[in-house]
Motif scaffolding. Structure first.
Motif, PDB file in Angstrom:
ATOM      1  N   ALA A  62       0.850  -1.210   0.000  1.00  9.74           N
ATOM      2  CA  ALA A  62       0.000   0.000   0.000  1.00  9.74           C
ATOM      3  C   ALA A  62       0.876   1.247   0.000  1.00  9.74           C
ATOM      4  CB  ALA A  62      -0.917  -0.003   1.229  1.00  9.74           C
ATOM      5  N   HIS A  63       1.979   1.217   0.739  1.00  5.94           N
ATOM      6  CA  HIS A  63       2.893   2.364   0.755  1.00  5.94           C
ATOM      7  C   HIS A  63       3.460   2.637  -0.633  1.00  5.94           C
ATOM      8  CE1 HIS A  63       6.210   5.014   1.454  1.00  5.94           C
ATOM      9  NE2 HIS A  63       7.065   4.084   1.096  1.00  5.94           N
ATOM     10  N   MET A  64       3.867   1.588  -1.344  1.00  7.93           N
ATOM     11  CA  MET A  64       4.407   1.796  -2.694  1.00  7.93           C
ATOM     12  C   MET A  64       3.355   2.462  -3.587  1.00  7.93           C
ATOM     13  SD  MET A  64       6.774  -1.530  -3.614  1.00  7.93           S
ATOM     14  CE  MET A  64       7.524  -0.820  -5.104  1.00  7.93           C
ATOM     15  N   ILE A  65       2.127   1.949  -3.501  1.00  4.88           N
ATOM     16  CA  ILE A  65       1.046   2.506  -4.339  1.00  4.88           C
ATOM     17  C   ILE A  65       0.785   3.963  -3.970  1.00  4.88           C
ATOM     18  CG2 ILE A  65      -1.422   2.314  -4.897  1.00  4.88           C
ATOM     19  CD1 ILE A  65      -1.072  -0.770  -4.254  1.00  4.88           C
ATOM     20  N   THR A  66       0.730   4.257  -2.664  1.00  4.42           N
ATOM     21  CA  THR A  66       0.378   5.615  -2.225  1.00  4.42           C
ATOM     22  C   THR A  66       1.583   6.554  -2.191  1.00  4.42           C
ATOM     23  OG1 THR A  66       0.605   4.965   0.105  1.00  4.42           O
ATOM     24  CG2 THR A  66      -1.597   4.862  -0.851  1.00  4.42           C
ATOM     25  N   SER A  67       2.762   6.064  -2.547  1.00  2.00           N
ATOM     26  CA  SER A  67       3.906   6.973  -2.676  1.00  2.00           C
ATOM     27  C   SER A  67       3.724   7.874  -3.904  1.00  2.00           C
ATOM     28  CB  SER A  67       5.210   6.181  -2.777  1.00  2.00           C
ATOM     29  OG  SER A  67       5.268   5.484  -4.000  1.00  2.00           O
ATOM     30  N   ILE A  68       2.769   7.508  -4.777  1.00  2.00           N
ATOM     31  CA  ILE A  68       2.488   8.297  -5.976  1.00  2.00           C
ATOM     32  C   ILE A  68       1.441   9.363  -5.653  1.00  2.00           C
ATOM     33  CG2 ILE A  68       1.626   8.197  -8.361  1.00  2.00           C
ATOM     34  CD1 ILE A  68       4.345   6.769  -7.842  1.00  2.00           C
ATOM     35  N   SER A  69       1.806  10.604  -5.888  1.00  2.00           N
ATOM     36  CA  SER A  69       0.858  11.699  -5.686  1.00  2.00           C
ATOM     37  C   SER A  69      -0.318  11.528  -6.646  1.00  2.00           C
ATOM     38  CB  SER A  69       1.577  13.023  -5.954  1.00  2.00           C
ATOM     39  OG  SER A  69       0.685  14.090  -5.818  1.00  2.00           O
ATOM     40  N   GLY A  70      -1.529  11.656  -6.136  1.00  2.00           N
ATOM     41  CA  GLY A  70      -2.715  11.465  -6.971  1.00  2.00           C
ATOM     42  C   GLY A  70      -3.228  10.042  -6.965  1.00  2.00           C
ATOM     43  N   SER A  71      -2.616   9.156  -6.154  1.00  2.00           N
ATOM     44  CA  SER A  71      -3.050   7.756  -6.132  1.00  2.00           C
ATOM     45  C   SER A  71      -4.448   7.593  -5.556  1.00  2.00           C
ATOM     46  CB  SER A  71      -2.048   6.888  -5.357  1.00  2.00           C
ATOM     47  OG  SER A  71      -1.759   7.467  -4.097  1.00  2.00           O
ATOM     48  N   SER A  72      -4.955   8.630  -4.860  1.00  2.00           N
ATOM     49  CA  SER A  72      -6.314   8.512  -4.316  1.00  2.00           C
ATOM     50  C   SER A  72      -7.352   8.416  -5.435  1.00  2.00           C
ATOM     51  CB  SER A  72      -6.631   9.694  -3.395  1.00  2.00           C
ATOM     52  OG  SER A  72      -6.490  10.907  -4.096  1.00  2.00           O
ATOM     53  N   ALA A  73      -6.964   8.727  -6.676  1.00  8.17           N
ATOM     54  CA  ALA A  73      -7.892   8.588  -7.802  1.00  8.17           C
ATOM     55  C   ALA A  73      -8.253   7.130  -8.072  1.00  8.17           C
ATOM     56  CB  ALA A  73      -7.293   9.211  -9.061  1.00  8.17           C
ATOM     57  N   TYR A  74      -7.376   6.192  -7.702  1.00  8.24           N
ATOM     58  CA  TYR A  74      -7.649   4.778  -8.003  1.00  8.24           C
ATOM     59  C   TYR A  74      -7.431   3.853  -6.820  1.00  8.24           C
ATOM     60  CZ  TYR A  74      -2.650   5.430  -8.805  1.00  8.24           C
ATOM     61  OH  TYR A  74      -1.334   5.801  -8.671  1.00  8.24           O
ATOM     62  N   PHE A  75      -6.722   4.335  -5.789  1.00  9.04           N
ATOM     63  CA  PHE A  75      -6.465   3.481  -4.631  1.00  9.04           C
ATOM     64  C   PHE A  75      -7.446   3.827  -3.517  1.00  9.04           C
ATOM     65  CE2 PHE A  75      -4.195   2.409  -0.650  1.00  9.04           C
ATOM     66  CZ  PHE A  75      -4.112   1.042  -0.847  1.00  9.04           C
ATOM     67  N   ILE A  76      -8.229   2.849  -3.082  1.00  8.37           N
ATOM     68  CA  ILE A  76      -9.297   3.090  -2.106  1.00  8.37           C
ATOM     69  C   ILE A  76      -8.824   2.836  -0.682  1.00  8.37           C
ATOM     70  CG2 ILE A  76     -11.624   2.379  -1.405  1.00  8.37           C
ATOM     71  CD1 ILE A  76     -11.297   3.922  -4.162  1.00  8.37           C
ATOM     72  N   GLY A  77      -8.068   1.742  -0.489  1.00  2.85           N
ATOM     73  CA  GLY A  77      -7.601   1.420   0.850  1.00  2.85           C
ATOM     74  C   GLY A  77      -7.141  -0.016   0.957  1.00  2.85           C
ATOM     75  N   SER A  78      -6.763  -0.390   2.181  1.00  8.08           N
ATOM     76  CA  SER A  78      -6.228  -1.730   2.429  1.00  8.08           C
ATOM     77  C   SER A  78      -6.701  -2.267   3.758  1.00  8.08           C
ATOM     78  CB  SER A  78      -4.697  -1.701   2.544  1.00  8.08           C
ATOM     79  OG  SER A  78      -4.100  -1.318   1.375  1.00  8.08           O
ATOM     80  N   ILE A  79      -6.707  -3.590   3.826  1.00  7.18           N
ATOM     81  CA  ILE A  79      -6.783  -4.245   5.124  1.00  7.18           C
ATOM     82  C   ILE A  79      -5.436  -4.916   5.351  1.00  7.18           C
ATOM     83  CG2 ILE A  79      -7.985  -5.949   6.545  1.00  7.18           C
ATOM     84  CD1 ILE A  79      -9.804  -3.640   5.612  1.00  7.18           C
ATOM     85  N   ILE A  80      -4.709  -4.442   6.376  1.00  8.09           N
ATOM     86  CA  ILE A  80      -3.475  -5.132   6.752  1.00  8.09           C
ATOM     87  C   ILE A  80      -3.886  -6.164   7.782  1.00  8.09           C
ATOM     88  CG2 ILE A  80      -1.080  -4.866   7.513  1.00  8.09           C
ATOM     89  CD1 ILE A  80      -1.826  -3.080   5.104  1.00  8.09           C
ATOM     90  N   ALA A  81      -3.951  -7.421   7.329  1.00  4.56           N
ATOM     91  CA  ALA A  81      -4.470  -8.496   8.179  1.00  4.56           C
ATOM     92  C   ALA A  81      -3.295  -9.281   8.717  1.00  4.56           C
ATOM     93  CB  ALA A  81      -5.411  -9.390   7.370  1.00  4.56           C
ATOM     94  N   TYR A  82      -2.636  -8.698   9.731  1.00  4.52           N
ATOM     95  CA  TYR A  82      -1.430  -9.325  10.247  1.00  4.52           C
ATOM     96  C   TYR A  82      -1.783 -10.544  11.090  1.00  4.52           C
ATOM     97  CZ  TYR A  82       3.570  -8.689  10.240  1.00  4.52           C
ATOM     98  OH  TYR A  82       4.910  -8.820   9.976  1.00  4.52           O
ATOM     99  N   SER A  83      -2.905 -10.460  11.793  1.00 10.12           N
ATOM    100  CA  SER A  83      -3.327 -11.623  12.589  1.00 10.12           C
ATOM    101  C   SER A  83      -4.413 -12.389  11.830  1.00 10.12           C
ATOM    102  CB  SER A  83      -3.864 -11.163  13.946  1.00 10.12           C
ATOM    103  OG  SER A  83      -5.182 -10.688  13.788  1.00 10.12           O
ATOM    104  N   ASN A  84      -4.536 -13.660  12.144  1.00  7.54           N
ATOM    105  CA  ASN A  84      -5.563 -14.477  11.489  1.00  7.54           C
ATOM    106  C   ASN A  84      -6.979 -13.993  11.806  1.00  7.54           C
ATOM    107  OD1 ASN A  84      -3.803 -16.053  10.118  1.00  7.54           O
ATOM    108  ND2 ASN A  84      -3.942 -17.833  11.494  1.00  7.54           N
TER     109      ASN A  84
END
Lengths: 413, 413
Positions: A286-308
């Motif tokens: 998600a960080h790589m994707i959102t390192s691009i300015s303007g990524s909010s046009a296509y990136f909605i969000g993430s679930i970081i599911a570290y635990s089961n």
């Protein structure tokens, strides 16, 4: 045109930090046809800095120093440079005003240490540092240029790009040199080298091909020198096209493009939105994707599911799936994609689950076992990676592979 | 005892690889009380190598060279060293026999190039390289030692550890040197420098203090030399304690600790779990936390709420809040914490919402406006940052601040 780089500071000499600045500066100078003939790391004592400057000035047209410009009193580079040139130092009101304004903006007050920072050698040509408080310094003595820059990488890079390189191009007659970099993802250096060998073997003597591998990516840089920039550019483009024809599916862009920006452009072009469901990459994708300015046009969000529990409760992975196949399995990453599509309401989702290491492996699933899935409402594609034990390298490599899966998924649609 | 390191090879000078060998060697030498007074990277031409050796030998007791020992014809280090010492070269049967045996084991045959590799300067003392074909080389001239090692990191490291360091300890009476690095977060270099000036000004001449800033963090490194390691270590610890007493709330650890590991240790110590709810940091905060092996013991997961819909639907931020105060507001980050606590069922949650830039600001909320909140079931603390326009720097700096907020929140409990 010969350059010598000097890095000042005990932190390099005691091995506390690795000198990445010099590699970056060397790359930039090489791109301009300036040859780096030496790199010197020196202690921040007056004697050591003076010796380094003398050696560097004797053997080069251009000397670029980094480090030793901060507001603390162990930074004596500036005074040493003034003494080397046999000039005094004067207070620079402009620099002080900038520091005061900068601090005011953050609701803070400049200190006495900042005032000391504003004394500059009398023969300096100051370079405006828009990323920090210490300006760059440009000196000329006969035919040699000495530049002194802060050691903080983003300040140094800003000054190189916007001040030093343009001034060097003005100051020195540099023979035309043209570069074209082909950006690839998905195969290693030796496979690509074998694939493009026919073109490499056919290159004329004024053209060079360099392979620049990074984690999961390989850049192929063609460089040509000559008298007439027009002609060498045309020849370079021809050879680039020949290389492209040999490895079309590996190429995601050219020159300064990045994979994350290329994927973003594809998403915008196709009008699709993206979400991620990450376990072992822990947010780095998600960080790589959102390192691009303007990524909010296509990136909605993430679930970081570290635990089961998060995999089950938020992403809807079935407990039977986790029990039967484990969290690191094709079935789990498939269900993570389905869950992310539903929960975050995106057109496409990408998921990752694996053992990043260096511990946590089992005989069945050793450290470095990683599953990925990408999909939309109609289709899900999966991939398994078997990597090494280096945690950060695994996280980075897996994120690059994930972006490449999204790229290929989009291209096939 | 002074050492100079020389790295030979154009790959460093064109910026293709970063010189990590020197940092590692410098660390090892420093641990033995050997001061590295310079690092020189030089081209693999005879003239450049000779100049570097001359400079290094003139200023040091110990010179360690790496690189330029492979079987390819551009490796001329060995011949240059022989010429420097004014000696001839002879074939070393023992080295050749080792290469032949090594190749036989892999079903291969040694080539003519390998035979050439076995000619050694007549004054050499060979160091057995159990990790490769090129032995290390040890030379002595009057009171100076010159060592030449292969550039391949694991071969170089083997030779340093098992051959060079033991021989150096035998050969030289080494004066002890001791380092202590105090790790801080939350204030800039100049503020810290002002705060610790009374101690800095009181340091004895055998002790030095260096400020090593990074994004959001500053390391303070104390170094001391002297006759008696016991005594200088004691003096160093005293001065370290004096510094610590001046900035206690800024210190999160010592030496090779990291902030993300320190926060992890605190969470384990207090038996608390953590989740994040990130907008503008886009997963980087979660990545920093999960870069620590074993973080699954306290880190449960994250919601990366890049769009307002995810803030509302997953984190339960009220649409009235978003309408009235905006996504970048104290109210929104508070509701994000409440949402993350509830959804991910953790003891503590940290949230971030801001404008990372470089575009997207408004007159009210310029680029770099960032709100953070940390809280548990009973209390939520918030903080506003006003940063610059550099997207990646803002993301990194904000994540460091967020970790520091978690640290302080835990310490107050």
């Amino acid at each position: 045109m010969q350059a010598t780089l000097i890095t000042v500071g005990d932190e390099i000499l005691i091995g506390q930090i690795v000198d990445t600045n010099s590699a970056w500066i060397a790359q930039q100078l090489n791109l301009q046809g300036i040859n780096v003939s030496g790199i010197i790391s020196t202690s921040d004592t007056k004697k050591a800095i003076t010796t380094s400057i003398e050696q560097a000035m004797a053997q080069s047209d251009i000397v670029i120093m980094t480090g030793g410009l901060g507001p603390t009193k162990d930074d004596i580079t500036k005074k040493t440079i003034a003494d080397y040139f046999g000039v005094g130092m004067s207070f620079d009101q402009g620099t002080y005003d900038r520091i005061v304004r900068l601090f005011e903006r953050f609701g803070r007050t400049a200190t006495e240490a900042h005032k000391e920072q504003c004394y500059m050698p009398d023969n300096v040509n100051l370079l405006l540092n828009k990323k920090g408080t210490a300006p760059g310094m440009w000196f000329e003595e006969q035919n040699t240029v000495l530049v002194s820059l802060p050691g903080v990488p983003y300040e140094m890079k800003y000054l190189m790009e916007y001040e030093v390189l343009p001034k060097l191009k003005e100051r020195f007659p540099l023979a035309p040199i043209v570069h074209q970099t082909i950006l690839t993802v998905g195969e290693g250096e030796s496979i690509i080298a074998d694939a493009v060998r026919p073109v490499e073997d056919s290159l004329p003597s004024n053209m060079k091909l360099a392979f620049l591998p990074n984690i999961g990516q390989v850049r192929l840089r063609l460089s040509a020198t000559g008298e007439d920039e027009e002609i060498i550019r045309k020849n370079l483009e021809e050879k680039s096209k020949e290389i492209e024809a040999l490895i079309p599916e590996l190429i995601f862009g050219f020159n300064n493009q990045t994979l994350e920006a290329a994927v973003g452009d594809l998403l915008k072009e196709k009008g699709k939105t993206l979400s991620t469901a990450e376990s072992c990459t822990g947010g780095y994708l998600a960080h790589m994707i959102t390192s691009i300015s303007g990524s909010s046009a296509y990136f909605i969000g993430s679930i970081i599911a570290y635990s089961n529990q998060v995999k089950q409760r938020q992403l809807g992975v079935q407990s039977e799936t986790l029990e039967k196949y484990g969290a690191v399995s094709e079935q789990t990453v498939k269900e993570m994609v389905i869950g992310a599509l539903k929960l975050l309401k995106t057109d496409i989702a990408i998921s990752v689950s694996g053992i990043a290491g260096p511990t946590g492996g089992t005989p069945d699933k050793p450290v470095g076992t990683i599953w990925l899935a990408v999909g939309d409402a109609t289709k899900i594609e999966t991939k398994k990676l078997q990597l090494g034990k280096d945690r950060l390298k695994n996280i980075h490599y897996t994120s690059v592979q994930a972006l490449n899966m999204v790229r290929k998924f989009l291209l096939a649609r």
